[in-house]
Design a protein around this motif. Structure first.
Motif, PDB file in Angstrom:
ATOM      1  N   ILE A 169       0.815  -0.627  -0.212  1.00 10.04           N
ATOM      2  CA  ILE A 169       0.201   0.237  -0.019  1.00 10.04           C
ATOM      3  C   ILE A 169       0.490   1.444   0.074  1.00 10.04           C
ATOM      4  O   ILE A 169       1.981   1.643   0.720  1.00 10.04           O
ATOM      5  CB  ILE A 169      -0.932   0.219   1.751  1.00 10.04           C
ATOM      6  N   ARG A 170       0.767   1.921  -1.008  1.00 10.94           N
ATOM      7  CA  ARG A 170       1.381   3.570  -1.104  1.00 10.94           C
ATOM      8  C   ARG A 170       0.662   4.413  -0.541  1.00 10.94           C
ATOM      9  O   ARG A 170      -0.167   4.336  -0.752  1.00 10.94           O
ATOM     10  CB  ARG A 170       2.205   3.711  -2.576  1.00 10.94           C
ATOM     11  N   ASP A 171       0.923   5.118  -0.203  1.00 13.50           N
ATOM     12  CA  ASP A 171       0.796   6.360   0.504  1.00 13.50           C
ATOM     13  C   ASP A 171      -0.176   6.321   1.552  1.00 13.50           C
ATOM     14  O   ASP A 171      -1.964   7.016   0.576  1.00 13.50           O
ATOM     15  CB  ASP A 171      -0.046   8.099  -1.130  1.00 13.50           C
ATOM     16  N   SER A 172      -0.610   5.755   1.972  1.00 18.41           N
ATOM     17  CA  SER A 172      -1.164   5.177   2.999  1.00 18.41           C
ATOM     18  C   SER A 172      -2.212   6.765   3.505  1.00 18.41           C
ATOM     19  O   SER A 172      -1.709   7.662   3.876  1.00 18.41           O
ATOM     20  CB  SER A 172      -0.854   4.470   4.103  1.00 18.41           C
ATOM     21  N   LYS A 173      -3.503   6.430   4.159  1.00 15.65           N
ATOM     22  CA  LYS A 173      -4.582   7.056   3.757  1.00 15.65           C
ATOM     23  C   LYS A 173      -5.191   7.054   5.522  1.00 15.65           C
ATOM     24  O   LYS A 173      -4.798   5.587   5.645  1.00 15.65           O
ATOM     25  CB  LYS A 173      -5.561   7.079   2.728  1.00 15.65           C
ATOM     26  N   LEU A 174      -5.162   7.315   5.749  1.00 14.39           N
ATOM     27  CA  LEU A 174      -6.241   7.541   7.535  1.00 14.39           C
ATOM     28  C   LEU A 174      -7.571   6.065   7.201  1.00 14.39           C
ATOM     29  O   LEU A 174      -7.273   5.309   7.931  1.00 14.39           O
ATOM     30  CB  LEU A 174      -7.053   8.284   8.331  1.00 14.39           C
ATOM     31  N   SER A 175      -8.319   6.035   5.942  1.00  9.92           N
ATOM     32  CA  SER A 175      -9.002   5.381   5.736  1.00  9.92           C
ATOM     33  C   SER A 175      -8.302   4.018   5.257  1.00  9.92           C
ATOM     34  O   SER A 175      -9.643   2.955   5.257  1.00  9.92           O
ATOM     35  CB  SER A 175      -9.658   6.025   4.993  1.00  9.92           C
ATOM     36  N   ASP A 176      -7.164   4.179   5.479  1.00  5.64           N
ATOM     37  CA  ASP A 176      -6.667   2.416   5.117  1.00  5.64           C
ATOM     38  C   ASP A 176      -6.253   1.189   6.143  1.00  5.64           C
ATOM     39  O   ASP A 176      -6.578   0.339   6.181  1.00  5.64           O
ATOM     40  CB  ASP A 176      -5.411   2.384   4.173  1.00  5.64           C
TER      41      ASP A 176
END
Lengths: 111, 113
Positions: free
Chosen positions: A75-82
């Motif tokens: 997973i690249r550029d992780s988001k809070l929603s991940d």
């Protein structure tokens, strides 16, 4: 050795980070592979299938290594929603293709 | 398109009572799965049907559990008599073919008091 093994984590990463999970499987004749995402108190949802040549869907990349019997999810550029639990699924060979789920890897993305 | 539909969403009952969980798979899917999920044991496959026929029920914990699939659009999982240790989330899933991914229903949250 368990049929499908995953590091339970949790993986605690900051937003924007790149994170990778592996999932090992014991049945060398396994035919199909998937990654699912499960949010707390929700059902597992298909994230992506895993193809022999590797495949990408936006920020997510899945790969299969048959020689070493593992699949991976990047997973690249992780988001809070991940933030969620990521489950790998391996379907065995044979007419029944019985699926086996890993226990899941917990990911926490923090600000 | 309608997904896998499970009912009830929540069930709270006293031990010893009969519990029936219901599932309607996605139309056109020929395989149906019942799972149980707990914190301790994770996601466990209970039983798997293909074309309405039970293929593997080795995950059914004991004789108190039974599952049926009378037709392609309906399945039930029954627990009789229920016990507190049966408390869990029960998921139903369906898929089109062996190499295809499963699609899950919302689950039934079962609490046996």
């Amino acid at each position: 050795r368990k049929e499908v093994e995953q590091d339970p984590g949790p993986f605690n990463v900051p937003e924007g980070a790149t994170v990778a999970f592996n999932c090992t499987y014991s049945n060398s004749a396994s035919q199909s592979f998937f990654w699912y995402r499960q949010d707390c108190r929700k059902e597992p949802k298909l994230l992506m299938s895993v193809y022999s040549s590797g495949n990408e869907d936006g920020r997510f990349t899945a790969q299969l290594n048959r020689a070493s019997q593992y699949i991976s999810l990047l997973i690249r550029d992780s988001k809070l929603s991940d933030s969620a639990t990521y489950l790998c699924v391996v379907n065995g060979k044979g007419g029944s293709y019985i699926p086996t789920f890993g226990r899941g890897t917990s990911l926490i993305v923090h600000p | 398109d309608a997904g896998v539909i499970q009912s009830p969403r929540h069930e709270v009952t006293e031990m010893g009572q009969e519990v029936t969980l219901r599932c309607k798979p996605i139309s056109g899917h020929n395989s149906l799965f019942w799972y149980r999920q707990t914190m301790m044991r994770g996601l466990e496959l209970l039983i798997y049907f293909n074309n309405n026929v039970p293929i593997d029920d080795s995950g059914m914990p004991e004789d108190r559990f039974s599952a049926k699939m009378p037709n392609a659009s309906f399945s039930t999982l029954k627990i009789q008599p229920s016990e507190p240790r049966d408390s869990a989330v029960y998921f139903c899933a369906s898929r089109t073919g062996g190499g295809q991914p499963q699609h899950f229903g919302d689950g039934t949250r079962l609490s046996i008091l």
